[in-house]
Design a protein around this motif. Structure first.
Motif, PDB file in Angstrom:
ATOM      1  N   ALA A   1     -42.963 -29.613 -35.932  1.00  0.00           N
ATOM      2  CA  ALA A   1     -41.623 -29.752 -35.374  1.00  0.00           C
ATOM      3  C   ALA A   1     -41.413 -28.885 -34.141  1.00  0.00           C
ATOM      4  O   ALA A   1     -40.450 -29.085 -33.391  1.00  0.00           O
ATOM      5  N   SER A   2     -42.307 -27.909 -33.905  1.00  0.00           N
ATOM      6  CA  SER A   2     -42.194 -27.076 -32.707  1.00  0.00           C
ATOM      7  C   SER A   2     -42.891 -27.720 -31.517  1.00  0.00           C
ATOM      8  O   SER A   2     -42.781 -27.233 -30.390  1.00  0.00           O
ATOM      9  N   PHE A   3     -43.610 -28.830 -31.776  1.00  0.00           N
ATOM     10  CA  PHE A   3     -44.349 -29.563 -30.739  1.00  0.00           C
ATOM     11  C   PHE A   3     -45.400 -28.675 -30.077  1.00  0.00           C
ATOM     12  O   PHE A   3     -45.687 -28.788 -28.886  1.00  0.00           O
ATOM     13  N   THR A   4     -45.979 -27.795 -30.872  1.00  0.00           N
ATOM     14  CA  THR A   4     -47.136 -26.994 -30.478  1.00  0.00           C
ATOM     15  C   THR A   4     -48.201 -27.204 -31.543  1.00  0.00           C
ATOM     16  O   THR A   4     -47.897 -27.587 -32.678  1.00  0.00           O
ATOM     17  N   VAL A   5     -49.458 -26.963 -31.188  1.00  0.00           N
ATOM     18  CA  VAL A   5     -50.552 -27.178 -32.131  1.00  0.00           C
ATOM     19  C   VAL A   5     -50.553 -26.059 -33.168  1.00  0.00           C
ATOM     20  O   VAL A   5     -50.716 -24.883 -32.829  1.00  0.00           O
ATOM     21  N   ARG A   6     -50.387 -26.426 -34.417  1.00  0.00           N
ATOM     22  CA  ARG A   6     -50.369 -25.439 -35.490  1.00  0.00           C
ATOM     23  C   ARG A   6     -51.798 -25.078 -35.915  1.00  0.00           C
ATOM     24  O   ARG A   6     -52.780 -25.615 -35.400  1.00  0.00           O
ATOM     25  N   GLU A   7     -51.904 -24.161 -36.869  1.00  0.00           N
ATOM     26  CA  GLU A   7     -53.201 -23.849 -37.459  1.00  0.00           C
ATOM     27  C   GLU A   7     -53.740 -25.102 -38.145  1.00  0.00           C
ATOM     28  O   GLU A   7     -52.974 -25.854 -38.765  1.00  0.00           O
ATOM     29  N   LEU A   8     -55.040 -25.320 -38.044  1.00  0.00           N
ATOM     30  CA  LEU A   8     -55.642 -26.539 -38.568  1.00  0.00           C
ATOM     31  C   LEU A   8     -56.320 -26.311 -39.913  1.00  0.00           C
ATOM     32  O   LEU A   8     -56.842 -25.223 -40.184  1.00  0.00           O
ATOM     33  N   LYS A   9     -56.330 -27.339 -40.723  1.00  0.00           N
ATOM     34  CA  LYS A   9     -57.153 -27.346 -41.924  1.00  0.00           C
ATOM     35  C   LYS A   9     -58.596 -27.625 -41.528  1.00  0.00           C
ATOM     36  O   LYS A   9     -58.875 -28.188 -40.468  1.00  0.00           O
ATOM     37  N   THR A  10     -59.529 -27.248 -42.379  1.00  0.00           N
ATOM     38  CA  THR A  10     -60.956 -27.379 -42.031  1.00  0.00           C
ATOM     39  C   THR A  10     -61.542 -28.746 -42.392  1.00  0.00           C
ATOM     40  O   THR A  10     -62.712 -29.002 -42.127  1.00  0.00           O
ATOM     41  N   GLY A  11     -60.747 -29.616 -43.001  1.00  0.00           N
ATOM     42  CA  GLY A  11     -61.279 -30.879 -43.492  1.00  0.00           C
ATOM     43  C   GLY A  11     -61.953 -31.736 -42.438  1.00  0.00           C
ATOM     44  O   GLY A  11     -62.991 -32.358 -42.700  1.00  0.00           O
ATOM     45  N   ALA A  12     -61.400 -31.796 -41.239  1.00  0.00           N
ATOM     46  CA  ALA A  12     -61.952 -32.662 -40.192  1.00  0.00           C
ATOM     47  C   ALA A  12     -63.385 -32.261 -39.848  1.00  0.00           C
ATOM     48  O   ALA A  12     -64.280 -33.113 -39.766  1.00  0.00           O
ATOM     49  N   VAL A  13     -63.612 -30.970 -39.630  1.00  0.00           N
ATOM     50  CA  VAL A  13     -64.956 -30.540 -39.248  1.00  0.00           C
ATOM     51  C   VAL A  13     -65.912 -30.602 -40.432  1.00  0.00           C
ATOM     52  O   VAL A  13     -67.110 -30.869 -40.263  1.00  0.00           O
ATOM     53  N   ARG A  14     -65.422 -30.379 -41.647  1.00  0.00           N
ATOM     54  CA  ARG A  14     -66.297 -30.486 -42.810  1.00  0.00           C
ATOM     55  C   ARG A  14     -66.751 -31.930 -43.024  1.00  0.00           C
ATOM     56  O   ARG A  14     -67.923 -32.189 -43.353  1.00  0.00           O
ATOM     57  N   LEU A  15     -65.847 -32.890 -42.824  1.00  0.00           N
ATOM     58  CA  LEU A  15     -66.233 -34.298 -42.914  1.00  0.00           C
ATOM     59  C   LEU A  15     -67.290 -34.651 -41.879  1.00  0.00           C
ATOM     60  O   LEU A  15     -68.281 -35.322 -42.184  1.00  0.00           O
ATOM     61  N   ALA A  16     -67.064 -34.198 -40.644  1.00  0.00           N
ATOM     62  CA  ALA A  16     -67.997 -34.505 -39.565  1.00  0.00           C
ATOM     63  C   ALA A  16     -69.373 -33.906 -39.835  1.00  0.00           C
ATOM     64  O   ALA A  16     -70.407 -34.549 -39.611  1.00  0.00           O
ATOM     65  N   ALA A  17     -69.387 -32.657 -40.310  1.00  0.00           N
ATOM     66  CA  ALA A  17     -70.663 -31.992 -40.580  1.00  0.00           C
ATOM     67  C   ALA A  17     -71.434 -32.698 -41.693  1.00  0.00           C
ATOM     68  O   ALA A  17     -72.644 -32.925 -41.589  1.00  0.00           O
ATOM     69  N   GLU A  18     -70.743 -33.054 -42.758  1.00  0.00           N
ATOM     70  CA  GLU A  18     -71.428 -33.681 -43.889  1.00  0.00           C
ATOM     71  C   GLU A  18     -71.916 -35.083 -43.552  1.00  0.00           C
ATOM     72  O   GLU A  18     -72.985 -35.500 -44.006  1.00  0.00           O
ATOM     73  N   ALA A  19     -71.136 -35.817 -42.744  1.00  0.00           N
ATOM     74  CA  ALA A  19     -71.530 -37.185 -42.388  1.00  0.00           C
ATOM     75  C   ALA A  19     -72.470 -37.226 -41.199  1.00  0.00           C
ATOM     76  O   ALA A  19     -73.068 -38.275 -40.921  1.00  0.00           O
ATOM     77  N   GLY A  20     -72.604 -36.098 -40.475  1.00  0.00           N
ATOM     78  CA  GLY A  20     -73.471 -36.080 -39.306  1.00  0.00           C
ATOM     79  C   GLY A  20     -72.915 -36.845 -38.129  1.00  0.00           C
ATOM     80  O   GLY A  20     -73.663 -37.518 -37.404  1.00  0.00           O
ATOM     81  N   VAL A  21     -71.594 -36.754 -37.912  1.00  0.00           N
ATOM     82  CA  VAL A  21     -70.949 -37.472 -36.811  1.00  0.00           C
ATOM     83  C   VAL A  21     -70.148 -36.479 -35.967  1.00  0.00           C
ATOM     84  O   VAL A  21     -69.835 -35.374 -36.427  1.00  0.00           O
ATOM     85  N   PRO A  22     -69.782 -36.838 -34.736  1.00  0.00           N
ATOM     86  CA  PRO A  22     -68.998 -35.926 -33.893  1.00  0.00           C
ATOM     87  C   PRO A  22     -67.517 -35.948 -34.219  1.00  0.00           C
ATOM     88  O   PRO A  22     -67.011 -36.882 -34.860  1.00  0.00           O
ATOM     89  N   VAL A  23     -66.837 -34.916 -33.774  1.00  0.00           N
ATOM     90  CA  VAL A  23     -65.371 -34.863 -33.830  1.00  0.00           C
ATOM     91  C   VAL A  23     -64.850 -35.141 -32.428  1.00  0.00           C
ATOM     92  O   VAL A  23     -65.289 -34.499 -31.460  1.00  0.00           O
ATOM     93  N   ILE A  24     -63.923 -36.087 -32.309  1.00  0.00           N
ATOM     94  CA  ILE A  24     -63.303 -36.394 -31.016  1.00  0.00           C
ATOM     95  C   ILE A  24     -61.880 -35.854 -31.046  1.00  0.00           C
ATOM     96  O   ILE A  24     -61.027 -36.380 -31.780  1.00  0.00           O
ATOM     97  N   PRO A  25     -61.571 -34.789 -30.291  1.00  0.00           N
ATOM     98  CA  PRO A  25     -60.179 -34.303 -30.258  1.00  0.00           C
ATOM     99  C   PRO A  25     -59.305 -35.273 -29.478  1.00  0.00           C
ATOM    100  O   PRO A  25     -59.683 -35.744 -28.402  1.00  0.00           O
ATOM    101  N   VAL A  26     -58.132 -35.582 -30.024  1.00  0.00           N
ATOM    102  CA  VAL A  26     -57.210 -36.538 -29.396  1.00  0.00           C
ATOM    103  C   VAL A  26     -55.815 -35.921 -29.344  1.00  0.00           C
ATOM    104  O   VAL A  26     -55.252 -35.572 -30.382  1.00  0.00           O
ATOM    105  N   ALA A  27     -55.280 -35.785 -28.143  1.00  0.00           N
ATOM    106  CA  ALA A  27     -53.923 -35.261 -27.967  1.00  0.00           C
ATOM    107  C   ALA A  27     -53.002 -36.386 -27.513  1.00  0.00           C
ATOM    108  O   ALA A  27     -53.381 -37.209 -26.670  1.00  0.00           O
ATOM    109  N   VAL A  28     -51.813 -36.410 -28.092  1.00  0.00           N
ATOM    110  CA  VAL A  28     -50.801 -37.404 -27.717  1.00  0.00           C
ATOM    111  C   VAL A  28     -49.529 -36.652 -27.350  1.00  0.00           C
ATOM    112  O   VAL A  28     -49.080 -35.776 -28.097  1.00  0.00           O
ATOM    113  N   TRP A  29     -48.948 -36.989 -26.197  1.00  0.00           N
ATOM    114  CA  TRP A  29     -47.701 -36.359 -25.783  1.00  0.00           C
ATOM    115  C   TRP A  29     -46.709 -37.432 -25.354  1.00  0.00           C
ATOM    116  O   TRP A  29     -47.031 -38.286 -24.524  1.00  0.00           O
ATOM    117  N   GLY A  30     -45.543 -37.386 -25.929  1.00  0.00           N
ATOM    118  CA  GLY A  30     -44.502 -38.377 -25.635  1.00  0.00           C
ATOM    119  C   GLY A  30     -44.229 -39.286 -26.807  1.00  0.00           C
ATOM    120  O   GLY A  30     -43.124 -39.835 -26.930  1.00  0.00           O
TER     121      GLY A  30
END
Length: 439
Positions: A309-338
């Motif tokens: 609700a502050s429209f700033t990036v909060r602290e992240l959970k580790t699930g995204a990178v853990r999924l990527a590491a276990e599956a052997g795939v990259p993480v693509i960061p995606v930002a949306v504004w507006g």
């Protein structure tokens, strides 16, 4: 499931009412859907493989376009039938192909050169009809009702013309593989295609002004985790929209089990092959997500685990990178504004405020997560990259947000600070738990 739907719908298409109304109503509807989807979706394609046939007029010499159902012949070519709703005359495109067999087809927005071959030998016609009716039960009834011998054509990709038949069967050429692949993807996900058309229609009606950079970082094939910022409730649909427009790839999202339990949204979520997350048994959803990634899917996640609700990036959970590491795939960061200006948490957006909103997207370079890398360290890298992308989008945003509710407090807006937003979230969570305890 799709076969059952076809079997249920097929008898309706053979009624006199459908034959009368079909030629009048379907062509303009097809043109509308094609325009809304940028040529990548056909109305008929929601149930069966469909294409747009581009021929040269036998008399006029002008290009002619026709929306047709087609049936894969099992060897990388397409079979089309000139049924035209059981009308007594052969359709014009069949005359065009007889006069000039060199043509082209568009499938999922991609055009492919083909050469048409009339299927006129009795054994070949019977085989072709059996394939067609295996796909659409009772389709040959159109031929019987028309009182004529329906013309059948095989559309063979031109690169196959010089390939011996035996070799073509064992090793299809690249155009043949493309056509076969397009068919499989189109026919398998009608609900997803419908959702894309609906979303494109909605966003088009709102007059959204999208600006996209870096979408080429999304791989054409293979799995990847799309880790997205979460400032509003529509980011999932917006990112899905622009990704599909770029290369027609679909995104599978992880969503709460309650969304799947709803009689309204549940069938849609399952039909689009999204992944249900039971908060009391998250391991099962995690395993399904890893399996999807290894199977070559794009997986969309919100590592902030909730709308900021502050429209700033909060602290992240580790699930995204853990999924990527276990599956052997990259993480693509995606930002949306507006996108949060359309629908978000803690602010009721006026109806007219949603029109003409600029929405900016930034797809960052892929982040590789080592199998032995500390998930917290990798998550820190992801957060830094997301914040960099958001900062750039905010700097380049075409609307001054000074004094606006949708602008962060640090940039002159009136949005809650990160601390205030966190306090509100904690109070809301506590109230929710109290209600559950009372129930």
């Amino acid at each position: 499931m799709l076969g059952l739907v076809r079997a249920a719908v097929a008898p309706l298409t053979r009624t006199r009412l459908f034959r009368a109304l079909g030629p009048v109503l379907l062509p303009p509807l097809e043109r509308l859907v094609r325009r809304l989807s940028g040529g990548r979706v056909q109305l008929s394609g929601l149930l069966v493989p469909s294409l747009v046939l581009h021929t040269t007029g036998a008399r006029s010499g002008q290009r002619r376009d026709n929306h047709l159902m087609y049936t894969p012949d099992g060897h990388g070519s397409a079979i089309v039938a000139g049924t035209t709703f059981a009308q007594r005359r052969h359709p014009g495109w069949t005359y065009n192909l007889l006069r000039r067999p060199d043509a082209s087809i568009s499938v999922r927005g991609r055009e492919l050169d083909v050469r048409a071959e009339l299927i006129d030998a009795a054994p070949a016609r019977e085989l072709a009809w059996s394939r067609i009716e295996a796909q659409w039960p009772g389709y040959r009834a159109y031929e019987r009702a028309s009182g004529r011998t329906v013309r059948l054509f095989r559309l063979r990709p031109v690169a196959e013309q010089a390939v011996p038949r035996a070799r073509a069967r064992s090793r299809p050429t690249e155009p043949a593989r493309r056509l076969a692949g397009m068919s499989r993807r189109r026919a398998s996900e009608p609900i997803y295609s419908t959702a894309i058309v609906a979303g494109r229609g909605l966003f088009g009606a709102l007059g959204l002004k999208r600006h996209v950079t870096g979408v080429e970082n999304v791989p054409d094939t293979g799995g990847a985790v799309l880790a997205m910022t979460h400032f509003g409730y529509l980011e999932f649909a917006l990112v899905e929209w622009v990704t599909w427009l770029a290369d027609r790839r679909r995104i599978r999202f992880m969503a709460k089990q309650s969304v799947f339990d709803s009689p309204v949204t549940g069938p849609l979520m399952r039909g689009m092959r999204h992944i249900a997350v039971d908060m009391k048994a998250g391991a099962a959803a995690y395993a399904k997500a890893v399996e999807a990634l290894r199977g070559g899917e794009l997986l969309g996640v919100f590592p902030e685990a909730g709308v900021s609700a502050s429209f700033t990036v909060r602290e992240l959970k580790t699930g995204a990178v853990r999924l990527a590491a276990e599956a052997g795939v990259p993480v693509i960061p995606v930002a949306v504004w507006g996108g949060h200006r359309l629908l978000t948490k803690g602010h009721r957006v006026g109806f007219l405020e949603r029109f003409g909103v600029p929405v900016s997207f930034a797809f960052g370079a892929p982040i590789t997560v080592g199998a032995d890398e500390d998930a917290r360290v990798a998550t820190g890298r992801l957060r830094e990259r997301l914040q960099e992308l958001v900062d750039r989008l905010q700097r380049e945003y075409p609307v001054d947000g000074t004094g606006a509710w949708w602008q962060p407090r640090s940039l002159g807006g009136t949005a809650p600070t990160a601390d205030d937003a966190a306090a509100s979230d904690a109070a809301r969570d506590a109230a929710r738990e109290a209600r559950r305890a009372e129930a």
